[in-house]
Write a protein that holds these residues in place. Structure first.
Motif, PDB file in Angstrom:
ATOM      1  N   ARG A   1     -28.227   9.088 -36.204  1.00 47.41           N
ATOM      2  CA  ARG A   1     -26.830   9.020 -35.760  1.00 47.41           C
ATOM      3  C   ARG A   1     -26.459  10.258 -34.949  1.00 47.41           C
ATOM      4  O   ARG A   1     -26.537  11.370 -35.442  1.00 47.41           O
ATOM      5  CB  ARG A   1     -25.893   8.884 -36.960  1.00 47.41           C
ATOM      6  N   LYS A   2     -26.030  10.001 -33.731  1.00 42.88           N
ATOM      7  CA  LYS A   2     -25.616  11.092 -32.863  1.00 42.88           C
ATOM      8  C   LYS A   2     -24.129  11.357 -33.041  1.00 42.88           C
ATOM      9  O   LYS A   2     -23.350  10.456 -33.345  1.00 42.88           O
ATOM     10  CB  LYS A   2     -25.942  10.756 -31.414  1.00 42.88           C
ATOM     11  N   LEU A   3     -23.762  12.612 -32.848  1.00 44.10           N
ATOM     12  CA  LEU A   3     -22.377  13.048 -33.008  1.00 44.10           C
ATOM     13  C   LEU A   3     -21.784  13.371 -31.645  1.00 44.10           C
ATOM     14  O   LEU A   3     -22.468  13.928 -30.775  1.00 44.10           O
ATOM     15  CB  LEU A   3     -22.320  14.289 -33.902  1.00 44.10           C
ATOM     16  N   TYR A   4     -20.502  13.046 -31.491  1.00 40.38           N
ATOM     17  CA  TYR A   4     -19.789  13.274 -30.238  1.00 40.38           C
ATOM     18  C   TYR A   4     -18.396  13.807 -30.535  1.00 40.38           C
ATOM     19  O   TYR A   4     -17.783  13.415 -31.536  1.00 40.38           O
ATOM     20  CB  TYR A   4     -19.626  11.959 -29.448  1.00 40.38           C
ATOM     21  N   LEU A   5     -17.879  14.642 -29.648  1.00 41.91           N
ATOM     22  CA  LEU A   5     -16.481  15.069 -29.750  1.00 41.91           C
ATOM     23  C   LEU A   5     -15.575  13.929 -29.305  1.00 41.91           C
ATOM     24  O   LEU A   5     -15.877  13.240 -28.337  1.00 41.91           O
ATOM     25  CB  LEU A   5     -16.207  16.272 -28.838  1.00 41.91           C
ATOM     26  N   THR A   6     -14.457  13.767 -29.998  1.00 41.86           N
ATOM     27  CA  THR A   6     -13.402  12.875 -29.522  1.00 41.86           C
ATOM     28  C   THR A   6     -12.517  13.664 -28.561  1.00 41.86           C
ATOM     29  O   THR A   6     -12.689  14.887 -28.405  1.00 41.86           O
ATOM     30  CB  THR A   6     -12.546  12.363 -30.693  1.00 41.86           C
ATOM     31  N   GLN A   7     -11.556  13.009 -27.945  1.00 35.34           N
ATOM     32  CA  GLN A   7     -10.597  13.724 -27.092  1.00 35.34           C
ATOM     33  C   GLN A   7      -9.846  14.771 -27.914  1.00 35.34           C
ATOM     34  O   GLN A   7      -9.628  15.891 -27.451  1.00 35.34           O
ATOM     35  CB  GLN A   7      -9.608  12.734 -26.441  1.00 35.34           C
TER      36      GLN A   7
ATOM     37  N   LEU B   1     -11.881  14.185 -35.117  1.00 33.73           N
ATOM     38  CA  LEU B   1     -12.306  15.194 -34.152  1.00 33.73           C
ATOM     39  C   LEU B   1     -13.700  14.919 -33.606  1.00 33.73           C
ATOM     40  O   LEU B   1     -14.061  15.427 -32.541  1.00 33.73           O
ATOM     41  CB  LEU B   1     -12.241  16.589 -34.780  1.00 33.73           C
ATOM     42  N   ILE B   2     -14.469  14.126 -34.347  1.00 29.38           N
ATOM     43  CA  ILE B   2     -15.787  13.714 -33.871  1.00 29.38           C
ATOM     44  C   ILE B   2     -15.986  12.230 -34.149  1.00 29.38           C
ATOM     45  O   ILE B   2     -15.360  11.656 -35.040  1.00 29.38           O
ATOM     46  CB  ILE B   2     -16.946  14.523 -34.503  1.00 29.38           C
ATOM     47  N   ASP B   3     -16.866  11.634 -33.365  1.00 30.93           N
ATOM     48  CA  ASP B   3     -17.333  10.266 -33.583  1.00 30.93           C
ATOM     49  C   ASP B   3     -18.796  10.337 -33.977  1.00 30.93           C
ATOM     50  O   ASP B   3     -19.540  11.188 -33.471  1.00 30.93           O
ATOM     51  CB  ASP B   3     -17.216   9.419 -32.311  1.00 30.93           C
ATOM     52  N   VAL B   4     -19.183   9.430 -34.854  1.00 36.39           N
ATOM     53  CA  VAL B   4     -20.576   9.319 -35.260  1.00 36.39           C
ATOM     54  C   VAL B   4     -21.054   7.939 -34.851  1.00 36.39           C
ATOM     55  O   VAL B   4     -20.388   6.944 -35.118  1.00 36.39           O
ATOM     56  CB  VAL B   4     -20.725   9.518 -36.792  1.00 36.39           C
TER      57      VAL B   4
END
Length: 173
Positions: free
Chosen positions: A108-114, A96-99
């Protein structure tokens, strides 16, 4: 013969009458609301989507502003680092997220996946409806006034924390 119990006389010492009146104690209502909303949301989100309230809070932060640090999420949501770390690992495991693994541990930044964005959008509909139901008998003007009061109270937390620190410092002298 049954003895009828007489009502107790009110205490004469003022210290015994100093009781918390929860009908007038604002923190009681805030805690009651927060706990009730959190408990219900966590139960619902876990059953429907396999994530709890902590994961939802992180997903919602990342939907608002992606590419942020875990430390910023902890500060913004007032989460302890251990709980946030566990939730981030859960969200990663669920894809659900990418690091950003290239950066150092602290950067390390966090991002939502599709998949994370799609889940966010599903939960958001439920969260908005729950908030609507909570305030269904509250006028728009009352909501605006309540939000203004709550913002002011949040800004007063620093004063409460300072008071607590003073008490602790005095106790440890």
């Amino acid at each position: 013969m049954m003895k009828i119990r007489q009502p107790e006389e009110p205490p004469q010492d003022d210290s015994e009458t100093d009781l918390l009146n929860r009908d007038q104690y604002i923190p009681w209502f805030l805690v009651k609301l927060a706990n009730g909303m959190t408990r219900g949301a966590s139960k619902t989100y876990l059953k429907l989507f396999g994530v709890g309230i902590m994961e939802w809070r992180i997903l919602s932060m990342l939907a608002i502003e992606g590419g942020i640090l875990a430390a910023y999420i902890c500060e913004s949501l007032d989460l302890d680092k251990a709980s946030a770390s566990r939730s981030i690992k859960t969200l990663q495991a669920l894809n659900l997220i990418d690091v950003d693994e290239k950066a150092s541990q602290r950067a390390r930044k966090l991002y939502l996946t599709q998949e994370g964005k799609a889940l966010h959008d599903q939960i958001l509909k439920i969260a908005v409806e729950r908030a609507r139901l909570l305030t269904r008998n509250v006028s728009p003007d009352e909501k605006a006034f309540l939000l203004a009061l709550l913002r002011r109270m949040v800004s007063n937390l620093a004063a409460v924390d300072a008071y607590d620190s003073t008490l602790i410092a005095e106790k440890t002298k």
